[in-house]
Write an enzyme that holds these catalytic residues in place. Structure first.
Site, PDB file in Angstrom:
ATOM      1  N   ALA A 199     -11.924 -14.027   2.933  1.00 43.51           N
ATOM      2  CA  ALA A 199     -10.885 -14.931   3.436  1.00 43.51           C
ATOM      3  C   ALA A 199     -10.592 -14.592   4.897  1.00 43.51           C
ATOM      4  CB  ALA A 199      -9.621 -14.788   2.600  1.00 43.51           C
ATOM      5  N   GLY A 231     -13.164 -12.243  -0.522  1.00 39.25           N
ATOM      6  CA  GLY A 231     -13.392 -13.610  -1.000  1.00 39.25           C
ATOM      7  C   GLY A 231     -14.844 -14.013  -0.895  1.00 39.25           C
ATOM      8  N   GLU A 268     -16.201 -12.825  -4.054  1.00 37.86           N
ATOM      9  CA  GLU A 268     -15.603 -13.626  -5.132  1.00 37.86           C
ATOM     10  C   GLU A 268     -16.244 -15.013  -5.202  1.00 37.86           C
ATOM     11  OE1 GLU A 268     -11.623 -12.740  -3.674  1.00 37.86           O
ATOM     12  OE2 GLU A 268     -11.115 -12.038  -5.662  1.00 37.86           O
ATOM     13  N   GLU A 294     -10.157  -5.544  -0.431  1.00 35.19           N
ATOM     14  CA  GLU A 294      -8.777  -6.011  -0.284  1.00 35.19           C
ATOM     15  C   GLU A 294      -7.752  -4.883  -0.326  1.00 35.19           C
ATOM     16  OE1 GLU A 294     -11.112  -7.426  -1.980  1.00 35.19           O
ATOM     17  OE2 GLU A 294     -10.939  -9.599  -2.013  1.00 35.19           O
TER      18      GLU A 294
HETATM   19  N1  T1G Z   1     -10.919 -12.453   8.622  1.00 36.59           N
HETATM   20  C1  T1G Z   1     -10.746 -12.705   9.929  1.00 36.59           C
HETATM   21  N2  T1G Z   1     -11.428 -12.060  10.923  1.00 36.59           N
HETATM   22  C2  T1G Z   1     -12.318 -11.127  10.534  1.00 36.59           C
HETATM   23  C3  T1G Z   1     -12.554 -10.808   9.184  1.00 36.59           C
HETATM   24  C4  T1G Z   1     -11.805 -11.516   8.207  1.00 36.59           C
HETATM   25  N3  T1G Z   1     -11.987 -11.318   6.902  1.00 36.59           N
HETATM   26  N4  T1G Z   1     -13.499  -9.829   9.147  1.00 36.59           N
HETATM   27  C5  T1G Z   1     -13.829  -9.562  10.422  1.00 36.59           C
HETATM   28  N5  T1G Z   1     -13.131 -10.333  11.253  1.00 36.59           N
HETATM   29  C6  T1G Z   1     -13.241 -10.360  12.709  1.00 36.59           C
HETATM   30  C7  T1G Z   1     -12.835  -9.045  13.342  1.00 36.59           C
HETATM   31  O1  T1G Z   1     -11.437  -9.025  13.560  1.00 36.59           O
HETATM   32  C8  T1G Z   1     -13.612  -9.093  14.637  1.00 36.59           C
HETATM   33  O2  T1G Z   1     -12.917 -10.010  15.484  1.00 36.59           O
HETATM   34  C9  T1G Z   1     -14.913  -9.776  14.246  1.00 36.59           C
HETATM   35  O3  T1G Z   1     -14.619 -10.493  13.039  1.00 36.59           O
HETATM   36  C10 T1G Z   1     -16.042  -8.798  13.982  1.00 36.59           C
HETATM   37  O4  T1G Z   1     -15.525  -7.851  13.030  1.00 36.59           O
HETATM   38  C11 T1G Z   1      -9.246 -13.945  -1.241  1.00 36.59           C
HETATM   39  C12 T1G Z   1      -7.680 -12.159   0.048  1.00 36.59           C
HETATM   40  C13 T1G Z   1     -17.362  -7.652   7.866  1.00 36.59           C
HETATM   41  C14 T1G Z   1     -17.821  -5.183   7.771  1.00 36.59           C
HETATM   42  O5  T1G Z   1     -11.489  -6.961   4.319  1.00 36.59           O
HETATM   43  O6  T1G Z   1     -14.829  -5.155   7.024  1.00 36.59           O
HETATM   44  O7  T1G Z   1     -10.958 -11.973   1.181  1.00 36.59           O
HETATM   45  O8  T1G Z   1     -12.486  -8.387  17.364  1.00 36.59           O
HETATM   46  O9  T1G Z   1     -15.628  -5.882  14.595  1.00 36.59           O
HETATM   47  O10 T1G Z   1     -17.960  -3.890  12.722  1.00 36.59           O
HETATM   48  O11 T1G Z   1      -9.468 -11.959  -2.458  1.00 36.59           O
HETATM   49  O12 T1G Z   1     -15.388  -7.008   9.918  1.00 36.59           O
HETATM   50  O13 T1G Z   1     -14.452  -9.949  17.444  1.00 36.59           O
HETATM   51  O14 T1G Z   1     -12.112 -10.874  17.628  1.00 36.59           O
HETATM   52  O15 T1G Z   1     -15.206  -5.574  12.113  1.00 36.59           O
HETATM   53  O16 T1G Z   1     -19.730  -5.712  12.276  1.00 36.59           O
HETATM   54  C15 T1G Z   1     -11.381  -9.184   2.720  1.00 36.59           C
HETATM   55  C16 T1G Z   1     -12.994  -7.268   6.728  1.00 36.59           C
HETATM   56  C17 T1G Z   1     -10.468 -10.178   3.341  1.00 36.59           C
HETATM   57  C18 T1G Z   1     -13.543  -7.554   5.338  1.00 36.59           C
HETATM   58  C19 T1G Z   1     -18.080  -6.461   9.905  1.00 36.59           C
HETATM   59  N6  T1G Z   1     -12.453  -8.871   3.629  1.00 36.59           N
HETATM   60  N7  T1G Z   1     -14.054  -7.193   7.719  1.00 36.59           N
HETATM   61  O17 T1G Z   1     -17.845  -5.302  10.662  1.00 36.59           O
HETATM   62  O18 T1G Z   1     -17.479  -6.351  12.964  1.00 36.59           O
HETATM   63  S1  T1G Z   1      -9.136 -10.586   2.278  1.00 36.59           S
HETATM   64  C20 T1G Z   1     -12.394  -7.761   4.392  1.00 36.59           C
HETATM   65  C21 T1G Z   1     -14.862  -6.084   7.807  1.00 36.59           C
HETATM   66  C22 T1G Z   1      -9.860 -11.524   1.062  1.00 36.59           C
HETATM   67  C23 T1G Z   1      -9.747 -12.536  -1.185  1.00 36.59           C
HETATM   68  C24 T1G Z   1      -9.064 -11.684  -0.185  1.00 36.59           C
HETATM   69  C25 T1G Z   1     -15.807  -6.060   8.964  1.00 36.59           C
HETATM   70  C26 T1G Z   1     -17.268  -6.359   8.597  1.00 36.59           C
HETATM   71  P1  T1G Z   1     -12.995  -9.807  17.098  1.00 36.59           P
HETATM   72  P2  T1G Z   1     -15.889  -6.309  13.201  1.00 36.59           P
HETATM   73  P3  T1G Z   1     -18.326  -5.244  12.205  1.00 36.59           P
END
Ligand code: T1G
Length: 698
Positions: free
Chosen positions: A63, A102, A105, A125
């Protein structure tokens, strides 16, 4: 179709591609796009199966976290998954790199999941203070069993492809072109006439060996140790437990309730803030992302003590060859021995393989001769915290190293500008303040000198990321950002002892707030002699009217430096690490109160927290006012990754926003009245309170 989701026909297979750089986050345009493509494929009689795939770096990072502060817009991730579930044609997810949150999921809602060898899937999450909110706590236990599902959900770590295949998250791992492999799989599913394979229709697999039936109790005990006071882990466990005891739809309703409760919590808001703040820290306003950087192929570390050894390990762990220099052969051998011992411990704990240890040790070379480091692209000086010695080392480095070598100092508080001007290359001099143990702590406080060039800043900030660190750029002042604030925090902790508290009481109040340990236990762990030397250096310039507590010096004068001498603020059983309150220290503290004519009094936890934390926050506000940190989030990141500030409170300045600038200003003003200049309110704090704003707003 939207511009972030496209649809194409490959034979009788419809291929839906999510193309929403940088990580295919499932923002509203993506959800609408996938929804529309499913409608289109359902209506196309020539399409017999569907593949869902990600373009670019990964399948999907889940998400869009930025949307959580707004009410969800339909279709939600859940509604997209339900649309997939109701699709009369088999849907296959094709995963490369990451499918997280997500994103996984969504894939769990498909009939099958195909992975590339690079696939890593997970439900992180809980690291954002959330419960998976789109069926992860219900579908994963049905696919892989309750025990493994709990580990994936509570750990929040990605599962590599091979393990995901073995667990049953992936149905196949395909080499070569992933889309081709997924289309071929889809055609096989159709040709074999396989029925719909809905994860929701599977029975949740109850715990089996080695997960005993008490897997939930053990999971709760586990989080009690690791994640005390956190909401999300407990609700994750309850939601997985529901997979065994409630019908699917009812359990999904409970999961949604848990997710919303977490999403609205201060804890998750704090953890989401930290997620973005640690990424924001890499952005330097006057150093564009495309600034030329120096390629760092070889490094050198000067001084092979505890810090030097840890820094050398950090480079080797990142695959960068590193020379370690110490003019004393004995010190060098001791340092190399410490490196070997550290790696051996990593192997015995199963953290690294024997092969990794060998490979990393091969990257580390000891030398006592400066000529050996001539070709280093960066040199990190990590000698004794003494300015004249550091200047001598930098003069030698300036003479020996090639012209474009970056010369960095690991000093924790000395003036980087004063060191830089002893060289002919001040534009290539920076501070790179590692935190002990350097190969473990993620923070790197990168200190920008007056003459440090943008290229050097960009190179060192890029190196931080390559080393697996979180680099935060700070300006030059005594103690930079972290230690300057730490001085304010420990100053108050010491004054509280003079006024009536004891170390164990202060430490417990700070521990209960969420730190891994309080200031006195921390001091004993780090070694009290480090701070003692800094205080002795500062004694020459200290304002005689400034209140100063002699307690810590008295303890050091007794030769009690903490765990390393078996006694400090606390005493320790031989070889033990458990702090034991020591009547000797209580006697010393009471004696100092008497000497100072202070009437000891009962001190409550609330006052301890106010005095220590608000001193920290007020100093952070002054640092921002002085332009020594680029943003409030940087200060939060420094304190979370350098000093253990609880991540679920977002860091000192995010916590200040949660409490409210006006509340903190009132308290600081009151403390200023009773405790003098140290609590003079920072102008920024006064401005924020006056304008009704927070450190992170605007
Ligand atoms: N939402 C919005 N922006 C995101 C994002 C996300 N989920 N993940 C990464 N970004 C942005 C980040 O801020 C950065 O932005 C750019 O992408 C590159 O990220 C419904 C509720 C995937 C392993 O927790 O772990 O789904 O600085 O620098 O080192 O149940 O990003 O370039 O402007 O980290 O290659 C759950 C979070 C969400 C994964 C890649 N998902 N992301 O790492 O790049 S909640 C997460 C990461 C959810 C559901 C629930 C990592 C990555 P900018 P980065 P990276």
């Amino acid at each position: 179709m939207t511009d972030v989701v496209r649809y194409e026909r490959r034979g009788a297979t419809g291929v839906i591609t999510i193309d929403n750089p940088p990580v295919n986050a499932l923002g509203i345009p993506v959800r609408k796009g996938v929804f529309a493509c499913l409608d289109r494929a359902e209506g196309d009689a020539d399409v017999t199966a569907l593949v869902l795939i990600g373009a670019g770096r990964c399948f999907s990072a889940g998400a869009d976290i930025r949307e959580f502060s707004r009410p969800p817009e339909p279709p939600t991730v859940r509604e997209v998954i339900e649309k997939i579930r109701d699709c009369p044609k088999p849907v296959i997810a094709a995963i490369h790199e990451t499918a997280l949150g997500g994103g996984l999921e969504l894939a769990l809602g498909c009939d099958y999941r195909i992975g590339a060898p690079s696939a890593r899937v997970g439900l992180p999450e809980v690291k954002l203070g959330l419960v998976p909110g789109a069926g992860g706590t219900q579908r994963l236990p049905r696919l892989i069993g309750v025990g493994p599902a709990l580990r994936v959900i509570l750990g929040g770590e990605p599962v590599p492809a091979a393990e995901a295949l073995a667990l049953g998250i992936l149905d196949e791992v395909v080499e070569g072109n992933l889309a081709d492999g997924a289309v071929a799989f889809a055609e096989r599913v159709v040709a074999e006439g396989r029925p719909a394979h809905r994860t929701r229709d599977l029975e949740a697999k109850p715990p089996k060996a080695p997960d005993a039936p008490d897997v939930f109790d053990r999971a709760r005990k586990g989080i009690g140790r690791r994640a005390r006071g956190l909401i999300a882990p407990d609700l994750c466990i309850e939601s997985v437990e529901n997979a065994l005891r409630l019908p699917f739809d009812e359990a999904m309703r409970k999961e949604r309730e848990f997710f919303v409760r977490c999403r609205e919590s201060d804890q998750s808001k704090a953890q989401r803030h930290v997620f973005f703040a640690e990424r924001q820290a890499a952005r330097i306003p006057d150093v564009p992302a495309d600034t030329a950087v120096i390629s760092i192929r070889r490094a050198a570390v000067i001084g092979c003590g505890t810090m030097g050894a840890g820094i050398a390990i950090t480079f080797a762990n990142a695959g960068i060859p590193v020379h370690v220099l110490d003019v004393s052969r004995e010190a060098l051998d001791a340092g190399l021995g410490l490196i070997r011992k550290t790696y051996a411990a990593g192997v015995s704990r199963g953290r690294i393989s024997e092969a990794d240890r060998e490979a990393r040790m091969d990257l580390i070379t000891g030398t006592a001769d400066y000529a050996g480091i001539r070709d280093a692209d960066i040199v990190i000086e990590a000698v004794f915290e003494e300015m004249d010695l550091k200047k001598k080392v930098f003069q030698t480095l300036d003479r020996v190293c090639k012209a474009d070598t970056i010369l960095a100092t690991n000093t924790s508080s000395l003036d980087v500008n004063e060191i830089a001007v002893t060289t002919a290359r001040p534009e290539k001099v920076m501070g790179t303040h590692f935190f002990s143990p350097a190969h473990v702590m993620r923070l790197m406080e990168n200190v920008r000198g007056e003459k440090t060039s943008k290229e050097t800043v960009a190179s060192v900030m890029g190196l931080s990321r390559r080393l697996g660190k979180i680099g935060v750029l700070v300006g030059v002042c005594d103690g930079f950002v972290g230690n300057r604030m730490y001085h304010a925090y420990t100053r108050e902790a010491n004054f509280l002892l003079e006024e009536g508290a004891l170390p164990q009481q202060v430490d417990k109040a700070i521990y209960d707030f969420g730190f891994p340990m309080g200031p006195f236990t921390t001091g004993d762990l780090a070694g009290l002699d480090v701070g003692w030397r800094i205080r002795q250096r500062r004694a020459k310039t200290r304002d005689p009217d400034e209140r100063y507590s002699p307690i810590a010096d008295r303890i050091c004068e007794m030769g009690r430096f903490g765990q390393k001498t078996g006694a400090g603020w606390y005493r320790y059983e031989k070889g033990g690490r458990t702090p034991i309150p020591d009547p000797e220290i209580e006697k010393l503290i009471v004696g100092v109160s008497d000497e100072l004519g202070i009437q000891r009094r009962e001190i409550g936890d609330r006052e301890i927290l106010e005095r220590c934390l608000y001193a920290l926050i007020n100093e952070g506000a002054k640092i921002l006012d002085e332009g020594l940190a680029l943003r409030a989030g940087d200060i939060d990141v420094i304190w979370i990754y350098g000093y253990g500030f609880p991540v679920h409170r977002g860091g000192p300045l995010f916590h200040a926003d949660t409490v409210g600038a006006n509340v903190i200003l009132d308290a600081v003003r009151r403390l200023h009245g009773t405790h003098g200049a140290a609590f003079k309110p920072a102008p920024l704090l006064e401005r924020l309170a006056r304008e009704g704003r927070g450190f992170h707003q605007g």
